[in-house]
Design a protein around this motif. Sequence first.
Motif, PDB file in Angstrom:
ATOM      1  N   ASP A  39       0.797  -1.223   0.000  1.00  0.00           N
ATOM      2  CA  ASP A  39       0.000   0.000   0.000  1.00  0.00           C
ATOM      3  C   ASP A  39       0.833   1.278   0.000  1.00  0.00           C
ATOM      4  O   ASP A  39       0.399   2.289  -0.539  1.00  0.00           O
ATOM      5  N   GLN A  40       2.012   1.249   0.605  1.00  0.00           N
ATOM      6  CA  GLN A  40       2.775   2.479   0.821  1.00  0.00           C
ATOM      7  C   GLN A  40       3.984   2.680  -0.094  1.00  0.00           C
ATOM      8  O   GLN A  40       4.417   3.809  -0.283  1.00  0.00           O
ATOM      9  N   PHE A  41       4.543   1.605  -0.635  1.00  0.00           N
ATOM     10  CA  PHE A  41       5.761   1.719  -1.427  1.00  0.00           C
ATOM     11  C   PHE A  41       5.498   1.222  -2.841  1.00  0.00           C
ATOM     12  O   PHE A  41       5.131   0.063  -3.033  1.00  0.00           O
ATOM     13  N   THR A  42       5.687   2.103  -3.819  1.00  0.00           N
ATOM     14  CA  THR A  42       5.435   1.714  -5.204  1.00  0.00           C
ATOM     15  C   THR A  42       6.677   1.131  -5.869  1.00  0.00           C
ATOM     16  O   THR A  42       6.566   0.335  -6.784  1.00  0.00           O
ATOM     17  N   LEU A  43       7.833   1.524  -5.426  1.00  0.00           N
ATOM     18  CA  LEU A  43       9.071   1.019  -6.023  1.00  0.00           C
ATOM     19  C   LEU A  43       9.580  -0.185  -5.248  1.00  0.00           C
ATOM     20  O   LEU A  43       9.708  -0.132  -4.028  1.00  0.00           O
ATOM     21  N   PRO A  44       9.899  -1.278  -5.927  1.00  0.00           N
ATOM     22  CA  PRO A  44      10.401  -2.465  -5.214  1.00  0.00           C
ATOM     23  C   PRO A  44      11.879  -2.378  -4.857  1.00  0.00           C
ATOM     24  O   PRO A  44      12.451  -3.335  -4.402  1.00  0.00           O
ATOM     25  N   SER A  45      12.499  -1.233  -5.059  1.00  0.00           N
ATOM     26  CA  SER A  45      13.941  -1.120  -4.850  1.00  0.00           C
ATOM     27  C   SER A  45      14.323  -0.731  -3.427  1.00  0.00           C
ATOM     28  O   SER A  45      15.476  -0.427  -3.171  1.00  0.00           O
ATOM     29  N   HIS A  46      13.389  -0.715  -2.513  1.00  0.00           N
ATOM     30  CA  HIS A  46      13.695  -0.376  -1.129  1.00  0.00           C
ATOM     31  C   HIS A  46      14.307  -1.578  -0.405  1.00  0.00           C
ATOM     32  O   HIS A  46      14.013  -2.720  -0.715  1.00  0.00           O
ATOM     33  N   VAL A  47      15.126  -1.279   0.585  1.00  0.00           N
ATOM     34  CA  VAL A  47      15.740  -2.323   1.405  1.00  0.00           C
ATOM     35  C   VAL A  47      15.043  -2.309   2.764  1.00  0.00           C
ATOM     36  O   VAL A  47      15.013  -1.287   3.449  1.00  0.00           O
ATOM     37  N   PHE A  48      14.479  -3.448   3.126  1.00  0.00           N
ATOM     38  CA  PHE A  48      13.750  -3.569   4.381  1.00  0.00           C
ATOM     39  C   PHE A  48      14.441  -4.548   5.320  1.00  0.00           C
ATOM     40  O   PHE A  48      15.154  -5.446   4.887  1.00  0.00           O
ATOM     41  N   ARG A  49      14.178  -4.359   6.610  1.00  0.00           N
ATOM     42  CA  ARG A  49      14.598  -5.338   7.608  1.00  0.00           C
ATOM     43  C   ARG A  49      13.566  -5.331   8.727  1.00  0.00           C
ATOM     44  O   ARG A  49      12.792  -4.389   8.880  1.00  0.00           O
ATOM     45  N   VAL A  50      13.557  -6.414   9.493  1.00  0.00           N
ATOM     46  CA  VAL A  50      12.648  -6.537  10.631  1.00  0.00           C
ATOM     47  C   VAL A  50      13.482  -6.732  11.885  1.00  0.00           C
ATOM     48  O   VAL A  50      14.366  -7.582  11.928  1.00  0.00           O
ATOM     49  N   ARG A  51      13.195  -5.919  12.877  1.00  0.00           N
ATOM     50  CA  ARG A  51      13.820  -6.100  14.187  1.00  0.00           C
ATOM     51  C   ARG A  51      12.781  -6.744  15.089  1.00  0.00           C
ATOM     52  O   ARG A  51      11.651  -6.288  15.172  1.00  0.00           O
ATOM     53  N   THR A  52      13.189  -7.817  15.758  1.00  0.00           N
ATOM     54  CA  THR A  52      12.299  -8.567  16.642  1.00  0.00           C
ATOM     55  C   THR A  52      12.740  -8.372  18.084  1.00  0.00           C
ATOM     56  O   THR A  52      13.918  -8.523  18.407  1.00  0.00           O
ATOM     57  N   PHE A  53      11.773  -8.057  18.919  1.00  0.00           N
ATOM     58  CA  PHE A  53      12.016  -7.883  20.346  1.00  0.00           C
ATOM     59  C   PHE A  53      11.112  -8.839  21.095  1.00  0.00           C
ATOM     60  O   PHE A  53       9.995  -9.122  20.665  1.00  0.00           O
ATOM     61  N   SER A  54      11.569  -9.330  22.231  1.00  0.00           N
ATOM     62  CA  SER A  54      10.747 -10.263  22.998  1.00  0.00           C
ATOM     63  C   SER A  54       9.548  -9.577  23.637  1.00  0.00           C
ATOM     64  O   SER A  54       8.529 -10.206  23.887  1.00  0.00           O
ATOM     65  N   ASN A  55       9.662  -8.266  23.883  1.00  0.00           N
ATOM     66  CA  ASN A  55       8.528  -7.493  24.401  1.00  0.00           C
ATOM     67  C   ASN A  55       8.800  -6.007  24.188  1.00  0.00           C
ATOM     68  O   ASN A  55       9.869  -5.626  23.716  1.00  0.00           O
ATOM     69  N   VAL A  56       7.842  -5.185  24.535  1.00  0.00           N
ATOM     70  CA  VAL A  56       7.972  -3.746  24.321  1.00  0.00           C
ATOM     71  C   VAL A  56       9.082  -3.149  25.181  1.00  0.00           C
ATOM     72  O   VAL A  56       9.771  -2.218  24.763  1.00  0.00           O
ATOM     73  N   HIS A  57       9.292  -3.702  26.358  1.00  0.00           N
ATOM     74  CA  HIS A  57      10.338  -3.183  27.252  1.00  0.00           C
ATOM     75  C   HIS A  57      11.728  -3.333  26.647  1.00  0.00           C
ATOM     76  O   HIS A  57      12.560  -2.438  26.783  1.00  0.00           O
ATOM     77  N   THR A  58      11.992  -4.439  25.975  1.00  0.00           N
ATOM     78  CA  THR A  58      13.302  -4.596  25.331  1.00  0.00           C
ATOM     79  C   THR A  58      13.413  -3.698  24.109  1.00  0.00           C
ATOM     80  O   THR A  58      14.510  -3.285  23.744  1.00  0.00           O
TER      81      THR A  58
ATOM     82  N   ILE B 124      12.184  -0.646  23.976  1.00  0.00           N
ATOM     83  CA  ILE B 124      12.530   0.660  24.545  1.00  0.00           C
ATOM     84  C   ILE B 124      14.011   0.695  24.918  1.00  0.00           C
ATOM     85  O   ILE B 124      14.692   1.701  24.719  1.00  0.00           O
ATOM     86  N   ALA B 125      14.527  -0.416  25.408  1.00  0.00           N
ATOM     87  CA  ALA B 125      15.942  -0.503  25.777  1.00  0.00           C
ATOM     88  C   ALA B 125      16.848  -0.698  24.564  1.00  0.00           C
ATOM     89  O   ALA B 125      18.062  -0.724  24.705  1.00  0.00           O
ATOM     90  N   GLU B 126      16.252  -0.836  23.359  1.00  0.00           N
ATOM     91  CA  GLU B 126      17.007  -1.009  22.108  1.00  0.00           C
ATOM     92  C   GLU B 126      17.902  -2.250  22.124  1.00  0.00           C
ATOM     93  O   GLU B 126      19.063  -2.201  21.730  1.00  0.00           O
ATOM     94  N   SER B 127      17.356  -3.368  22.583  1.00  0.00           N
ATOM     95  CA  SER B 127      18.127  -4.609  22.555  1.00  0.00           C
ATOM     96  C   SER B 127      17.321  -5.694  21.821  1.00  0.00           C
ATOM     97  O   SER B 127      16.666  -6.507  22.451  1.00  0.00           O
ATOM     98  N   PRO B 128      17.371  -5.663  20.473  1.00  0.00           N
ATOM     99  CA  PRO B 128      16.594  -6.648  19.709  1.00  0.00           C
ATOM    100  C   PRO B 128      17.144  -8.057  19.889  1.00  0.00           C
ATOM    101  O   PRO B 128      18.342  -8.262  20.053  1.00  0.00           O
TER     102      PRO B 128
END
Length: 73
Positions: free
Chosen positions: A40-59, A61-65
């Motif tokens: 819905d938001q990106f028309t060009l497929p040339s973007h580079v994406f990544r996913v950061r996974t955290f065990s919960n919201v508290h981690t 906030i502490a920036e420790s994926p």
Amino acid sequence: MKTNYYELQVYVPQKGYTTVFAYVGNRSNANRKFRSFIKDQFTLPSHVFRVRTFSNVHTAIAESPSRVTPFYP
């Protein structure tokens, strides 16, 4: 099923990675939501994406994926 906090990030030249979408839930639903958002938001497929996974919201906030992985829509 385990609930985690997920951040979808896109690479912006000269700025680095920026969070564009966040989701709390299980991994399969997060992938589905991220793909829908990208479609819905990106028309060009040339973007580079990544996913950061955290065990919960508290981690998030502490920036420790627990995991950082590339995301291919």
